[in-house]
Design a protein around this motif. Structure first.
Motif, PDB file in Angstrom:
ATOM      1  N   GLU A 211       0.861  -1.233  -0.113  1.00  0.00           N
ATOM      2  CA  GLU A 211       0.056  -0.080  -0.257  1.00  0.00           C
ATOM      3  C   GLU A 211       0.751   1.168  -0.092  1.00  0.00           C
ATOM      4  O   GLU A 211       0.615   2.279  -0.738  1.00  0.00           O
ATOM      5  N   HIS A 214       2.292   2.017  -3.584  1.00  0.00           N
ATOM      6  CA  HIS A 214       1.458   2.270  -4.482  1.00  0.00           C
ATOM      7  C   HIS A 214       1.525   3.573  -4.828  1.00  0.00           C
ATOM      8  O   HIS A 214       1.853   4.773  -4.097  1.00  0.00           O
ATOM      9  N   ASN A 281     -15.594   1.462   1.867  1.00  0.00           N
ATOM     10  CA  ASN A 281     -16.315   0.443   1.210  1.00  0.00           C
ATOM     11  C   ASN A 281     -17.734   0.483   1.524  1.00  0.00           C
ATOM     12  O   ASN A 281     -18.205   0.398   2.804  1.00  0.00           O
ATOM     13  N   GLU A 316     -11.055   2.218  -7.111  1.00  0.00           N
ATOM     14  CA  GLU A 316     -10.987   0.944  -7.359  1.00  0.00           C
ATOM     15  C   GLU A 316     -10.125   0.313  -8.456  1.00  0.00           C
ATOM     16  O   GLU A 316      -9.609  -0.732  -8.296  1.00  0.00           O
ATOM     17  N   GLY A 320      -7.755  -1.810  -6.256  1.00  0.00           N
ATOM     18  CA  GLY A 320      -8.552  -3.161  -6.208  1.00  0.00           C
ATOM     19  C   GLY A 320      -7.887  -4.472  -5.998  1.00  0.00           C
ATOM     20  O   GLY A 320      -8.084  -5.264  -5.004  1.00  0.00           O
ATOM     21  N   GLN A 321      -6.750  -4.326  -7.003  1.00  0.00           N
ATOM     22  CA  GLN A 321      -5.819  -5.671  -6.802  1.00  0.00           C
ATOM     23  C   GLN A 321      -4.968  -5.902  -5.565  1.00  0.00           C
ATOM     24  O   GLN A 321      -4.652  -6.815  -5.428  1.00  0.00           O
ATOM     25  N   TYR A 323      -6.186  -6.188  -2.717  1.00  0.00           N
ATOM     26  CA  TYR A 323      -6.985  -6.778  -1.724  1.00  0.00           C
ATOM     27  C   TYR A 323      -7.847  -7.947  -2.433  1.00  0.00           C
ATOM     28  O   TYR A 323      -8.700  -8.668  -1.967  1.00  0.00           O
ATOM     29  N   SER A 324      -7.094  -8.366  -3.401  1.00  0.00           N
ATOM     30  CA  SER A 324      -7.837  -9.318  -4.171  1.00  0.00           C
ATOM     31  C   SER A 324      -7.705 -10.849  -3.401  1.00  0.00           C
ATOM     32  O   SER A 324      -6.635 -10.985  -2.595  1.00  0.00           O
ATOM     33  N   GLY A 325      -8.962 -11.338  -3.070  1.00  0.00           N
ATOM     34  CA  GLY A 325      -8.985 -12.676  -2.412  1.00  0.00           C
ATOM     35  C   GLY A 325      -9.123 -12.426  -0.918  1.00  0.00           C
ATOM     36  O   GLY A 325      -9.394 -13.291  -0.315  1.00  0.00           O
ATOM     37  N   ASP A 327     -11.209 -11.101   2.511  1.00  0.00           N
ATOM     38  CA  ASP A 327     -12.493 -10.926   3.077  1.00  0.00           C
ATOM     39  C   ASP A 327     -12.481  -9.500   3.558  1.00  0.00           C
ATOM     40  O   ASP A 327     -12.110  -9.066   4.692  1.00  0.00           O
TER      41      ASP A 327
END
Length: 332
Positions: A211, A214, A281, A316, A320-321, A323-325, A327
């Protein structure tokens, strides 16, 4: 909201009564006053805040903050920026008070020169960077970012700075470094509310290393083409546009690279309400209000039309990638 804590002497903070709840209750009180015909009194209170905005002093432009528009894909929104006056007088900076207007009133005591940021922990090149050294690390650029507040309000601010990754790469994190911790100034002589027990001091925030790396994560030195006002986190702060505003640590004095997830200020104060990630979110409500809609600061005041909250605050496609996978209800 500051009155509630002062009456208690700041000795027994209760997570459910930390700022957001009192902000919400104050707005309800104003609306109730209007409904009962006391529009004059309520609007006078709102006008008092506007008077503070008009009185806010602007530090003045610095040549070092001259910046070109960002070339980072997705870095700047086309949304209309919030006015400088609103952005500089509606702030959370608990070291200067718990009311949104307190930082603009009280942060004149903050001394920002000289200033240095120490880098330590799991890096090959630890060291201390004077503010002048940080400014020289990379060319400044302007990015118009949305900033989302947890209690349903948002702003659009033109920030001046550069990607935090520029600094991260220079200090060369070790393979064991998984997180980046940010510690802010804790100067009791110049920050009058550090005597409170609302939060643990110094204020601590953190990001996962990816993060922090990024390109949208910004190390900011200014806004609206000018040096940061004290109340907005002078002289150097973090801006993470897809997370709630409290994740963007102000007045940073130390950056530490760690293997374990840092214990952050709001997560320690109220873990059931403020997770480590704190990504915007709309599908996950705060325990005390919905996150599905928001209002922009400065747009028709209390009567501003609500707009739908965007996933990751509208970023996103860019983040978004990360946090892929995952919960995102568990890791909120």
């Amino acid at each position: 909201m500051s009155r509630l804590h002062r009456d208690r002497g700041f000795t027994h903070p209760i997570p459910s009564e930390i700022t957001p709840r009192t902000v919400y209750e104050e707005r309800r009180r104003v609306l109730q006053t209007l409904a009962l015909g006391g529009a004059g009194a309520a609007l006078a209170a709102w006008a008092g805040r506007d008077a503070l905005a008009q009185a806010a002093t602007r530090p003045g432009k610095l040549a070092a903050l001259a910046a070109a528009p960002s070339a980072v894909p997705g870095a700047s929104t086309l949304d209309k920026p919030t006015s400088y006056q609103d952005a500089s007088t509606y702030n959370n900076f608990y070291e200067f008070g718990t009311d949104k207007a307190d930082p603009a009133r009280n942060a004149h005591t903050l001394k920002t020169d000289p200033w240095a940021v120490e880098v330590e922990g799991l890096v090959k090149k630890p060291g201390k960077y004077a503010l002048e050294d940080l400014l020289r690390l990379n060319a400044q650029e302007e990015r118009i970012y949305r900033l989302r507040c947890v209690e349903g309000w948002s702003m659009v601010i033109p920030w001046v700075g550069y990607s935090l990754s520029e600094l991260v790469r220079r200090v060369e994190p070790l393979g064991s470094a998984k997180y980046v911790e940010f510690l802010t100034l804790a100067d009791k002589a110049r920050m009058p509310f550090l005597g409170s027990r609302v939060l643990d001091w110094p204020y601590v925030e953190g990001l996962r290393l990816d993060e922090a790396m990024h390109p949208l994560t910004l190390l900011a030195f200014g806004m609206y083409g000018e040096v940061l006002p004290n109340q907005n986190g002078a002289p150097v702060r973090l801006v993470v546009p897809w997370k709630y505003g409290f994740k963007s640590a102000k007045s940073i004095v130390k950056i530490r690279f760690t293997e374990k997830e840092p214990a952050t200020a709001w997560n320690k104060a109220a873990p059931q309400e403020y997770g480590f990630y704190s990504n915007v979110n709309p599908l996950v409500d705060h325990p005390r209000w919905s996150q599905a809609t928001e209002r922009r600061i400065g747009e028709d005041g209390l009567f501003a039309k609500k707009r739908k909250t965007l996933m990751f605050n509208g970023y996103e496609a860019q983040v978004g990638q990360l946090y892929s996978g995952m919960d995102l209800r568990k890791f909120f």
